[in-house]
Design a protein around this motif. Structure first.
Motif, PDB file in Angstrom:
ATOM      1  N   PRO A 105      47.552  38.520  30.345  1.00  0.00           N
ATOM      2  CA  PRO A 105      46.265  38.061  29.798  1.00  0.00           C
ATOM      3  C   PRO A 105      45.082  38.407  30.698  1.00  0.00           C
ATOM      4  N   LEU A 106      45.293  38.373  32.019  1.00  0.00           N
ATOM      5  CA  LEU A 106      44.208  38.700  32.936  1.00  0.00           C
ATOM      6  C   LEU A 106      43.791  40.158  32.787  1.00  0.00           C
ATOM      7  N   ILE A 107      44.762  41.049  32.686  1.00  0.00           N
ATOM      8  CA  ILE A 107      44.441  42.476  32.530  1.00  0.00           C
ATOM      9  C   ILE A 107      43.675  42.713  31.233  1.00  0.00           C
ATOM     10  N   GLU A 108      44.082  42.056  30.153  1.00  0.00           N
ATOM     11  CA  GLU A 108      43.347  42.205  28.896  1.00  0.00           C
ATOM     12  C   GLU A 108      41.925  41.677  29.039  1.00  0.00           C
ATOM     13  N   SER A 109      41.770  40.566  29.760  1.00  0.00           N
ATOM     14  CA  SER A 109      40.437  40.019  29.983  1.00  0.00           C
ATOM     15  C   SER A 109      39.593  40.971  30.827  1.00  0.00           C
ATOM     16  N   MET A 110      40.207  41.593  31.825  1.00  0.00           N
ATOM     17  CA  MET A 110      39.490  42.573  32.642  1.00  0.00           C
ATOM     18  C   MET A 110      39.008  43.732  31.788  1.00  0.00           C
ATOM     19  N   ARG A 111      39.833  44.165  30.864  1.00  0.00           N
ATOM     20  CA  ARG A 111      39.472  45.277  29.987  1.00  0.00           C
ATOM     21  C   ARG A 111      38.308  44.891  29.070  1.00  0.00           C
ATOM     22  N   GLU A 112      38.279  43.636  28.630  1.00  0.00           N
ATOM     23  CA  GLU A 112      37.210  43.171  27.747  1.00  0.00           C
ATOM     24  C   GLU A 112      35.897  42.960  28.493  1.00  0.00           C
ATOM     25  N   ARG A 113      35.946  42.826  29.821  1.00  0.00           N
ATOM     26  CA  ARG A 113      34.754  42.528  30.612  1.00  0.00           C
ATOM     27  C   ARG A 113      34.373  43.699  31.524  1.00  0.00           C
ATOM     28  N   LEU A 114      34.600  44.897  31.088  1.00  0.00           N
ATOM     29  CA  LEU A 114      34.335  46.056  31.933  1.00  0.00           C
ATOM     30  C   LEU A 114      32.866  46.166  32.331  1.00  0.00           C
ATOM     31  N   SER A 115      31.971  45.638  31.518  1.00  0.00           N
ATOM     32  CA  SER A 115      30.548  45.733  31.827  1.00  0.00           C
ATOM     33  C   SER A 115      30.128  44.766  32.937  1.00  0.00           C
ATOM     34  N   GLU A 116      31.036  43.868  33.334  1.00  0.00           N
ATOM     35  CA  GLU A 116      30.720  42.854  34.337  1.00  0.00           C
ATOM     36  C   GLU A 116      31.317  43.232  35.696  1.00  0.00           C
ATOM     37  N   ASP A 117      30.728  42.682  36.772  1.00  0.00           N
ATOM     38  CA  ASP A 117      31.354  42.787  38.087  1.00  0.00           C
ATOM     39  C   ASP A 117      32.639  41.971  38.078  1.00  0.00           C
ATOM     40  N   GLN A 118      33.682  42.490  38.730  1.00  0.00           N
ATOM     41  CA  GLN A 118      34.963  41.789  38.757  1.00  0.00           C
ATOM     42  C   GLN A 118      35.499  41.778  40.192  1.00  0.00           C
ATOM     43  N   PRO A 119      34.943  40.900  41.040  1.00  0.00           N
ATOM     44  CA  PRO A 119      35.396  40.834  42.435  1.00  0.00           C
ATOM     45  C   PRO A 119      36.877  40.465  42.528  1.00  0.00           C
ATOM     46  N   ILE A 120      37.559  41.064  43.471  1.00  0.00           N
ATOM     47  CA  ILE A 120      39.003  40.825  43.596  1.00  0.00           C
ATOM     48  C   ILE A 120      39.301  39.358  43.846  1.00  0.00           C
ATOM     49  N   ARG A 121      38.485  38.682  44.643  1.00  0.00           N
ATOM     50  CA  ARG A 121      38.795  37.294  44.952  1.00  0.00           C
ATOM     51  C   ARG A 121      38.714  36.413  43.706  1.00  0.00           C
ATOM     52  N   ILE A 122      37.792  36.734  42.786  1.00  0.00           N
ATOM     53  CA  ILE A 122      37.696  35.971  41.539  1.00  0.00           C
ATOM     54  C   ILE A 122      38.914  36.262  40.655  1.00  0.00           C
ATOM     55  N   LEU A 123      39.310  37.517  40.578  1.00  0.00           N
ATOM     56  CA  LEU A 123      40.486  37.882  39.792  1.00  0.00           C
ATOM     57  C   LEU A 123      41.738  37.217  40.345  1.00  0.00           C
ATOM     58  N   ALA A 124      41.856  37.198  41.668  1.00  0.00           N
ATOM     59  CA  ALA A 124      43.020  36.564  42.292  1.00  0.00           C
ATOM     60  C   ALA A 124      43.048  35.074  41.984  1.00  0.00           C
ATOM     61  N   ASP A 125      41.890  34.425  42.022  1.00  0.00           N
ATOM     62  CA  ASP A 125      41.829  32.991  41.692  1.00  0.00           C
ATOM     63  C   ASP A 125      42.282  32.752  40.261  1.00  0.00           C
ATOM     64  N   ARG A 126      41.837  33.620  39.347  1.00  0.00           N
ATOM     65  CA  ARG A 126      42.213  33.450  37.943  1.00  0.00           C
ATOM     66  C   ARG A 126      43.708  33.677  37.737  1.00  0.00           C
ATOM     67  N   ALA A 127      44.307  34.520  38.587  1.00  0.00           N
ATOM     68  CA  ALA A 127      45.745  34.763  38.487  1.00  0.00           C
ATOM     69  C   ALA A 127      46.555  33.708  39.229  1.00  0.00           C
ATOM     70  N   GLY A 128      45.879  32.842  39.999  1.00  0.00           N
ATOM     71  CA  GLY A 128      46.585  31.822  40.761  1.00  0.00           C
ATOM     72  C   GLY A 128      47.330  32.387  41.951  1.00  0.00           C
TER      73      GLY A 128
END
Length: 341
Positions: free
Chosen positions: A232-255
């Motif tokens: 689900p996170l990867i799909e969300s990343m794909r849907e938000r390509l126009s946004e900044d996606q810092p690794i630390r935020i992505l890691a938090d969302r992945a737990g």
């Protein structure tokens, strides 16, 4: 002993008027790669219009030609068909070190010299190498054949870490399934993203994988626990390509911790987070350039996550060897043009 099954080519060519694809058949034919070429270029696709590919099979030798799996193959004509080809497909060769007939070498050279594109699938690279068409070029093949080809043809720059290589008029694919990716890449070049997506849906495969993607990765399917979180996170990343996606935020969302997230993301996708995002943004930009002809380049840069046109232009030059505007001129409106032809 059971009777062999005979495959006969469709000599009607579907009454289409588009590029003429000629696939080689030979004694010892690799059935899977031949089937890939037929599936993509040879099936009747009336929804694509009259400009779709014509398809023929050229026999390297006189028959009967035996193929893997107890099949025999009928052909339309001999290798003189190469004189009429716009695209020649060489399926996996009968053995990586098997000699290539001189008549075939001469026919391939002549066809390429007059402007035909030539494409190999898997061990079919041995035929292109023997013909001299790969001299001074980059190429790929299945990783298990790289050492053998490199030893005999040091003038070829081989890359075992990609799915396929597009050198313009010469194209090569890695292992068998990578042939699907290259064939879909050709459809995308010739007719645009919508056509490639349509063919991919019928094949039930991803519509586009970059040629530079690795042939194999350490863990192609993540463990179930990581799959639940990363999918689900990867799909969300794909849907938000126009946004900044810092690794630390992505890691938090992945737990996960940042280090664990980076390691498991790369194991699951074959790319680092930054590389994956770059490929996805390039893919989004290319799709928009092909389909949204009225949208400005600045807006496409923003929608794809590049931020500015200058940044998008830099990455197009670096990764694709062209500019966004040149890409749009080459590929924008391909499906509309095909439908009108």
């Amino acid at each position: 002993m059971t009777d062999s099954v005979k495959i006969m080519p469709n000599s009607s060519m579907h009454k289409t008027q588009g590029p003429h694809v000629v696939v080689l058949a030979y004694d010892g034919l690799c059935t899977f790669e031949f089937g890939i070429a037929y599936e993509v270029f040879g099936l009747s696709r009336p929804e694509m219009g009259e400009g779709w590919y014509r398809f023929s099979v050229a026999g390297v030798e006189s028959g009967p030609l035996r193929a893997g799996g107890g099949l025999t193959v009928g052909v339309d004509r001999g290798i003189e068909l190469l004189e009429e080809a716009d695209l020649i497909v060489v399926p996996g060769w009968r053995a990586i070190d098997a000699p290539v007939p001189e008549r075939l070498v001469a026919a391939l050279r002549a066809a390429h010299a007059r402007g035909a594109r030539v494409m190999s699938l898997c061990s079919g690279v041995a035929v292109l190498a023997a013909s001299g068409l790969l001299g001074g070029r980059r190429a790929t093949t299945h990783w298990r054949y790289v050492a053998s080809i490199a030893a005999r043809y040091p003038e070829i720059t081989l890359d075992a870490d990609v799915l396929y290589m597009d050198e313009g008029s010469i194209m090569t694919a890695a292992g068998s399934a990578a042939g699907i990716d290259l064939c879909l890449h050709v459809v995308r070049r010739d007719f645009g993203a919508d056509a490639a997506n349509s063919v991919a849906r019928r094949l039930v495969v991803p519509p586009h994988r970059e040629g530079g993607q690795a042939q194999f990765i350490a863990a192609p399917v993540p463990e179930e626990r990581e799959g639940i979180r990363l999918g689900p996170l990867i799909e969300s990343m794909r849907e938000r390509l126009s946004e900044d996606q810092p690794i630390r935020i992505l890691a938090d969302r992945a737990g996960m911790s940042v280090r664990t997230f980076q390691r498991r993301f790369e194991a699951a996708t074959g790319d680092s987070v930054g590389e994956w995002l770059m490929k996805e943004r390039l893919r989004r930009a290319r799709d928009l350039l092909e389909r949204e002809l009225a949208v400005s380049l600045d807006d496409i840069a923003a929608a794809s996550g590049f931020g500015t046109l200058a940044t998008m232009r830099h990455h197009f030059r670096r990764r694709l060897g062209t500019s966004p505007s040149a890409y749009r001129r080459s590929f924008g409106g391909c499906m509309e043009s095909a439908a009108r032809s």
